[in-house]
Design a protein around this motif. Structure first.
Motif, PDB file in Angstrom:
ATOM      1  N   GLU A  75       0.822  -1.213   0.000  1.00 23.28           N
ATOM      2  CA  GLU A  75       0.000   0.000   0.000  1.00 23.28           C
ATOM      3  C   GLU A  75       0.858   1.267   0.000  1.00 23.28           C
ATOM      4  O   GLU A  75       0.509   2.260  -0.652  1.00 23.28           O
ATOM      5  CB  GLU A  75      -0.933  -0.002   1.210  1.00 23.28           C
ATOM      6  CG  GLU A  75      -2.074  -1.009   1.112  1.00 23.28           C
ATOM      7  CD  GLU A  75      -2.971  -0.756  -0.090  1.00 23.28           C
ATOM      8  OE1 GLU A  75      -3.368   0.414  -0.303  1.00 23.28           O
ATOM      9  OE2 GLU A  75      -3.268  -1.717  -0.818  1.00 23.28           O
ATOM     10  N   LYS A  78       1.954   1.608  -3.544  1.00 23.91           N
ATOM     11  CA  LYS A  78       0.798   1.867  -4.411  1.00 23.91           C
ATOM     12  C   LYS A  78       0.368   3.322  -4.328  1.00 23.91           C
ATOM     13  O   LYS A  78       0.026   3.950  -5.339  1.00 23.91           O
ATOM     14  CB  LYS A  78      -0.354   0.948  -4.010  1.00 23.91           C
ATOM     15  CG  LYS A  78      -1.636   1.154  -4.797  1.00 23.91           C
ATOM     16  CD  LYS A  78      -2.718   0.193  -4.317  1.00 23.91           C
ATOM     17  CE  LYS A  78      -4.041   0.458  -5.005  1.00 23.91           C
ATOM     18  NZ  LYS A  78      -5.100  -0.497  -4.538  1.00 23.91           N
ATOM     19  N   ASN A  79       0.396   3.897  -3.123  1.00 28.69           N
ATOM     20  CA  ASN A  79      -0.036   5.281  -2.919  1.00 28.69           C
ATOM     21  C   ASN A  79       1.096   6.288  -3.068  1.00 28.69           C
ATOM     22  O   ASN A  79       0.930   7.464  -2.746  1.00 28.69           O
ATOM     23  CB  ASN A  79      -0.682   5.413  -1.539  1.00 28.69           C
ATOM     24  CG  ASN A  79      -1.978   4.626  -1.438  1.00 28.69           C
ATOM     25  OD1 ASN A  79      -2.797   4.659  -2.341  1.00 28.69           O
ATOM     26  ND2 ASN A  79      -2.156   3.896  -0.344  1.00 28.69           N
ATOM     27  N   ASN A  80       2.244   5.812  -3.547  1.00 30.94           N
ATOM     28  CA  ASN A  80       3.386   6.667  -3.847  1.00 30.94           C
ATOM     29  C   ASN A  80       3.935   7.373  -2.593  1.00 30.94           C
ATOM     30  O   ASN A  80       4.570   8.417  -2.682  1.00 30.94           O
ATOM     31  CB  ASN A  80       3.032   7.704  -4.921  1.00 30.94           C
ATOM     32  CG  ASN A  80       4.266   8.242  -5.630  1.00 30.94           C
ATOM     33  OD1 ASN A  80       5.173   7.476  -5.972  1.00 30.94           O
ATOM     34  ND2 ASN A  80       4.321   9.541  -5.841  1.00 30.94           N
ATOM     35  N   TRP A  94      -3.088  -5.949 -10.825  1.00 24.39           N
ATOM     36  CA  TRP A  94      -2.132  -5.011 -10.232  1.00 24.39           C
ATOM     37  C   TRP A  94      -1.506  -4.074 -11.262  1.00 24.39           C
ATOM     38  O   TRP A  94      -0.997  -3.016 -10.908  1.00 24.39           O
ATOM     39  CB  TRP A  94      -1.029  -5.772  -9.505  1.00 24.39           C
ATOM     40  CG  TRP A  94      -1.462  -6.392  -8.218  1.00 24.39           C
ATOM     41  CD1 TRP A  94      -2.748  -6.576  -7.784  1.00 24.39           C
ATOM     42  CD2 TRP A  94      -0.618  -6.928  -7.192  1.00 24.39           C
ATOM     43  NE1 TRP A  94      -2.763  -7.205  -6.560  1.00 24.39           N
ATOM     44  CE2 TRP A  94      -1.479  -7.428  -6.172  1.00 24.39           C
ATOM     45  CE3 TRP A  94       0.754  -7.039  -7.039  1.00 24.39           C
ATOM     46  CZ2 TRP A  94      -0.978  -8.032  -5.004  1.00 24.39           C
ATOM     47  CZ3 TRP A  94       1.257  -7.645  -5.878  1.00 24.39           C
ATOM     48  CH2 TRP A  94       0.390  -8.122  -4.882  1.00 24.39           C
ATOM     49  N   ALA A  96      -2.821  -2.148 -13.142  1.00 24.95           N
ATOM     50  CA  ALA A  96      -3.516  -0.856 -13.164  1.00 24.95           C
ATOM     51  C   ALA A  96      -2.859   0.139 -12.218  1.00 24.95           C
ATOM     52  O   ALA A  96      -2.962   1.350 -12.411  1.00 24.95           O
ATOM     53  CB  ALA A  96      -4.982  -1.050 -12.783  1.00 24.95           C
ATOM     54  N   ASP A  97      -2.173  -0.362 -11.200  1.00 21.20           N
ATOM     55  CA  ASP A  97      -1.574   0.499 -10.182  1.00 21.20           C
ATOM     56  C   ASP A  97      -0.050   0.563 -10.246  1.00 21.20           C
ATOM     57  O   ASP A  97       0.553   1.512  -9.739  1.00 21.20           O
ATOM     58  CB  ASP A  97      -1.964   0.013  -8.780  1.00 21.20           C
ATOM     59  CG  ASP A  97      -3.460   0.063  -8.545  1.00 21.20           C
ATOM     60  OD1 ASP A  97      -4.046   1.148  -8.737  1.00 21.20           O
ATOM     61  OD2 ASP A  97      -4.053  -0.972  -8.179  1.00 21.20           O
ATOM     62  N   PHE A  98       0.578  -0.455 -10.864  1.00 21.38           N
ATOM     63  CA  PHE A  98       2.036  -0.549 -10.799  1.00 21.38           C
ATOM     64  C   PHE A  98       2.675  -0.744 -12.169  1.00 21.38           C
ATOM     65  O   PHE A  98       2.095  -1.380 -13.054  1.00 21.38           O
ATOM     66  CB  PHE A  98       2.459  -1.734  -9.920  1.00 21.38           C
ATOM     67  CG  PHE A  98       2.131  -1.585  -8.472  1.00 21.38           C
ATOM     68  CD1 PHE A  98       2.893  -0.780  -7.640  1.00 21.38           C
ATOM     69  CD2 PHE A  98       1.053  -2.262  -7.910  1.00 21.38           C
ATOM     70  CE1 PHE A  98       2.605  -0.656  -6.288  1.00 21.38           C
ATOM     71  CE2 PHE A  98       0.749  -2.150  -6.570  1.00 21.38           C
ATOM     72  CZ  PHE A  98       1.536  -1.336  -5.755  1.00 21.38           C
ATOM     73  N   SER A 216       4.784   2.637  -8.282  1.00 22.20           N
ATOM     74  CA  SER A 216       3.431   3.151  -8.447  1.00 22.20           C
ATOM     75  C   SER A 216       3.275   3.951  -9.730  1.00 22.20           C
ATOM     76  O   SER A 216       4.158   4.723 -10.119  1.00 22.20           O
ATOM     77  CB  SER A 216       3.069   4.035  -7.261  1.00 22.20           C
ATOM     78  OG  SER A 216       1.821   4.658  -7.462  1.00 22.20           O
ATOM     79  N   LYS A 217       2.123   3.807 -10.370  1.00 21.66           N
ATOM     80  CA  LYS A 217       1.807   4.607 -11.550  1.00 21.66           C
ATOM     81  C   LYS A 217       1.259   5.975 -11.180  1.00 21.66           C
ATOM     82  O   LYS A 217       1.011   6.801 -12.064  1.00 21.66           O
ATOM     83  CB  LYS A 217       0.793   3.862 -12.431  1.00 21.66           C
ATOM     84  CG  LYS A 217       1.384   2.679 -13.179  1.00 21.66           C
ATOM     85  CD  LYS A 217       0.372   2.071 -14.144  1.00 21.66           C
ATOM     86  CE  LYS A 217       1.013   0.982 -14.994  1.00 21.66           C
ATOM     87  NZ  LYS A 217       0.056   0.373 -15.940  1.00 21.66           N
ATOM     88  N   LYS A 218       1.091   6.241  -9.879  1.00 18.22           N
ATOM     89  CA  LYS A 218       0.570   7.542  -9.464  1.00 18.22           C
ATOM     90  C   LYS A 218       1.582   8.652  -9.693  1.00 18.22           C
ATOM     91  O   LYS A 218       1.214   9.827  -9.719  1.00 18.22           O
ATOM     92  CB  LYS A 218       0.153   7.493  -7.992  1.00 18.22           C
ATOM     93  CG  LYS A 218      -1.125   6.713  -7.759  1.00 18.22           C
ATOM     94  CD  LYS A 218      -1.665   6.887  -6.351  1.00 18.22           C
ATOM     95  CE  LYS A 218      -3.013   6.189  -6.215  1.00 18.22           C
ATOM     96  NZ  LYS A 218      -3.597   6.342  -4.864  1.00 18.22           N
TER      97      LYS A 218
END
Length: 257
Positions: A75, A78-80, A94, A96-98, A216-218
């Motif tokens: 997490e 994921k949330n950068n 996953w 979609a997020d990483f 993370s892709k964020k």
């Protein structure tokens, strides 16, 4: 007075500027306890984090590791809040997020069972009716998931691998899939030799895949870290320094701190 200061100030800025350009980049990576692959007790935090750190070193990036429970580790990345997390199997959904890196190392899972339990299997049909211990949030491969969805498997989940090994020893489950080296390491950490001798494993591999670094892709800039890491990992694998990171085949032999 100002005219006298200007030349000195310009010289100072000129001298500091090039040094600031040479400052080493840092990436912060979450991970967790997973002996014998990852542990705060081991030199360089274990062989897998050492591979990651050396790959980044090949591209002049310094790694700072933080150890957390595995769910929190995921997490935070994921949330950068942290830049990346090490290291995970590819898991449906996953992506979609990483961003996933290239393969860091391969791992395989097999079934542990009591020596007193006559266990043999060649297909998932052979597992019907057997009490199979699994650990929450762990992956056992697409074929295992498909067999479970088809109703061929009798699954009993537990929160930790340690709990599943304890259940196996007292006969509450029949078989337990786990990474072979990790399984024997946990047995050595948890139990006395006379208990360890009660357990063995079936040689057939249930699941084999490679673990990867996730970022993370964020943060759009994290694609840069993946590209740099893949380049560094390629250089590391091409060097003579990659092979020594791998744990030699062993059973129940504790890794030195």
């Amino acid at each position: 007075m100002m005219k006298k200061l200007l030349p000195s100030l310009c010289l100072f800025i000129a001298s500091v500027g090039p040094l600031s350009c040479l400052a080493q980049e840092v990436i912060r990576i979450t991970t967790g306890e997973f002996p014998p692959y990852y542990s705060q007790r081991y030199e360089n935090y274990g062989p897998t984090p050492a591979i990651v750190a050396q790959a980044f070193a090949h591209v002049n990036i310094k790694v700072e590791f933080g150890f957390f429970p595995w769910n929190r580790s995921l997490e935070l990345a994921k949330n950068n809040i942290w830049d990346a997390t090490c290291c995970w199997f590819e898991t449906p959904g996953w992506e979609a997020d990483f961003y996933y890196s290239d393969a860091v190392r391969s791992r395989e899972k097999i079934f542990f069972h009591l020596k007193s339990y006559p266990f043999n299997w060649q297909s998932f049909d052979d597992l019907k009716g057997l009490r199979i211990g699994t650990t929450v949030k762990y992956s056992y491969g697409a074929a295992f998931d498909a067999a479970n969805k088809a109703g061929k498997l009798l699954i009993e989940q537990a929160p930790t691998n340690e709990m599943n090994l304890k259940k196996l020893l007292v006969g509450r489950i029949d078989i337990f899939p786990i990474d072979r080296l990790m399984g024997y390491q946990l047995l050595a950490d948890l139990f006395k030799p006379e208990k360890i001798q009660l357990i063995t494993h079936h040689p057939k591999i249930l699941f084999s895949d490679s673990v990867r670094l996730l970022v993370s892709k964020k943060n759009p800039r994290n694609q840069y870290f993946i590209d740099k890491f893949n380049l560094g990992l390629k250089r590391l694998k091409e060097s003579a320094d990659y092979e020594p990171f791998f744990i030699r085949e062993q059973q129940g032999k504790k890794i030195n701190k």
